[in-house]
Design an enzyme around this catalytic site. Sequence first.
Site, PDB file in Angstrom:
ATOM      1  N   GLY A  46       7.611 -18.490 -11.799  1.00 55.69           N
ATOM      2  CA  GLY A  46       7.022 -18.501 -10.475  1.00 55.69           C
ATOM      3  C   GLY A  46       7.912 -18.900  -9.659  1.00 55.69           C
ATOM      4  CD  GLN A  51       9.895 -23.197  -5.981  1.00 54.07           C
ATOM      5  OE1 GLN A  51       9.001 -22.304  -6.330  1.00 54.07           O
ATOM      6  NE2 GLN A  51      10.753 -23.799  -7.104  1.00 54.07           N
ATOM      7  CB  CYS A  93      10.510 -27.569 -10.817  1.00 61.69           C
ATOM      8  SG  CYS A  93      10.439 -27.074  -9.115  1.00 61.69           S
ATOM      9  CG  LEU A  94      12.706 -21.603 -11.108  1.00 59.40           C
ATOM     10  CD1 LEU A  94      12.627 -20.379 -10.483  1.00 59.40           C
ATOM     11  CD2 LEU A  94      13.813 -21.683 -12.315  1.00 59.40           C
ATOM     12  CG  HIS A 135       4.492 -25.725 -10.657  1.00 60.61           C
ATOM     13  ND1 HIS A 135       5.340 -26.715 -11.403  1.00 60.61           N
ATOM     14  CD2 HIS A 135       5.838 -25.257  -9.893  1.00 60.61           C
ATOM     15  CE1 HIS A 135       6.599 -26.658 -11.210  1.00 60.61           C
ATOM     16  NE2 HIS A 135       6.914 -25.748 -10.224  1.00 60.61           N
ATOM     17  CD  GLU A 136       5.211 -21.407  -8.383  1.00 65.71           C
ATOM     18  OE1 GLU A 136       5.849 -21.823  -7.428  1.00 65.71           O
ATOM     19  OE2 GLU A 136       5.628 -21.652  -9.557  1.00 65.71           O
ATOM     20  CG  HIS A 139       6.634 -25.493  -5.010  1.00 65.85           C
ATOM     21  ND1 HIS A 139       7.852 -26.565  -5.051  1.00 65.85           N
ATOM     22  CD2 HIS A 139       6.694 -25.004  -6.389  1.00 65.85           C
ATOM     23  CE1 HIS A 139       8.364 -26.370  -6.092  1.00 65.85           C
ATOM     24  NE2 HIS A 139       7.875 -25.526  -7.150  1.00 65.85           N
TER      25      HIS A 139
HETATM   26  O1  K1U Z   1       7.967 -22.785  -9.068  1.00 68.86           O
HETATM   27  C1  K1U Z   1       8.793 -23.114 -10.214  1.00 68.86           C
HETATM   28  O2  K1U Z   1       9.513 -24.104  -9.877  1.00 68.86           O
HETATM   29  C2  K1U Z   1       9.111 -22.147 -11.100  1.00 68.86           C
HETATM   30  C3  K1U Z   1       8.685 -22.768 -12.609  1.00 68.86           C
HETATM   31  C4  K1U Z   1       7.152 -22.533 -12.590  1.00 68.86           C
HETATM   32  C5  K1U Z   1       6.544 -23.467 -13.728  1.00 68.86           C
HETATM   33  C6  K1U Z   1       7.035 -23.380 -14.985  1.00 68.86           C
HETATM   34  C7  K1U Z   1       6.352 -24.114 -15.967  1.00 68.86           C
HETATM   35  C8  K1U Z   1       5.226 -24.660 -15.583  1.00 68.86           C
HETATM   36  C9  K1U Z   1       4.620 -24.533 -14.673  1.00 68.86           C
HETATM   37  C10 K1U Z   1       5.422 -23.834 -13.469  1.00 68.86           C
HETATM   38  C11 K1U Z   1       9.472 -21.969 -13.305  1.00 68.86           C
HETATM   39  O3  K1U Z   1       9.567 -20.950 -13.702  1.00 68.86           O
HETATM   40  S1  K1U Z   1      10.561 -23.098 -14.640  1.00 68.86           S
HETATM   41  C12 K1U Z   1      11.227 -21.947 -15.657  1.00 68.86           C
HETATM   42  C13 K1U Z   1      10.450 -21.326 -16.612  1.00 68.86           C
HETATM   43  O4  K1U Z   1       9.382 -21.978 -16.951  1.00 68.86           O
HETATM   44  C14 K1U Z   1      10.656 -20.397 -17.552  1.00 68.86           C
HETATM   45  C15 K1U Z   1      12.197 -19.937 -17.679  1.00 68.86           C
HETATM   46  C16 K1U Z   1      12.361 -18.878 -18.312  1.00 68.86           C
HETATM   47  C17 K1U Z   1      11.689 -18.366 -19.372  1.00 68.86           C
HETATM   48  C18 K1U Z   1      10.132 -19.007 -19.166  1.00 68.86           C
HETATM   49  C19 K1U Z   1       9.772 -20.102 -18.453  1.00 68.86           C
HETATM   50 ZN    ZN Z   2       8.565 -25.670  -8.794  1.00 69.71          ZN
END
Ligand code: K1U
Ligand code: ZN
Length: 172
Positions: A46, A51, A93-94, A135-136, A139
Amino acid sequence: MSILPIRHYPDPVLKLIAEPVATVDAELRRLAADMAETMYAAPGIGLAAPQVGVSRRMAVIDCAPSGEPPQLFTLINPEIIEREGDSCEEEGCLSVPAYYAKVDRSARIRVRYLDLDGQTRERDADGLLAICIQHELDHLDGILFVDHLSPLKKGIFRKKYKKILEQQREQM
Ligand code: K1U
Ligand code: ZN
């Protein structure tokens, strides 16, 4: 399309309440495409517009399991209109690199949003998709997953995150 730089905590843009999108136009569709490319490159499941430094109410999500065809989902001006049940799963979270924590969320939701044609749509979600949507949407309201932690756990997060940032600076 372009990969955009991702803003990291404590960047102030992540604390703002994002502005609603007034018009779904070519410029917004271009931003959505750039956000999708940025999300896939990260990689992540996401990404919300704040972000990438854009304080507007739009997010992209793709929770398709790896090896399966992509299922890109773009939400503009999203709002959760129904919630049911509880879930508590680990999130990342990225914008908060290298930190993970369990967060209490609703287990099932119904979300209303505009699609890239400006049409109002509704969609039911559960599992990882429901968690990612919540989560999004957080944000878009200036809330990070670590804001859901207890004061004790948030204190631990701040100390650990300071160390993570110091280690990253040393590697540069
Ligand atoms: O919004 C963001 O920061 C993105 C975030 C979303 C998220 C992840 C986990 C639970 C709720 C919301 C991410 O994408 S973190 C990275 C991640 O989850 C991932 C990365 C590579 C492969 C699979 C998952
Ligand atoms: Zn996030």
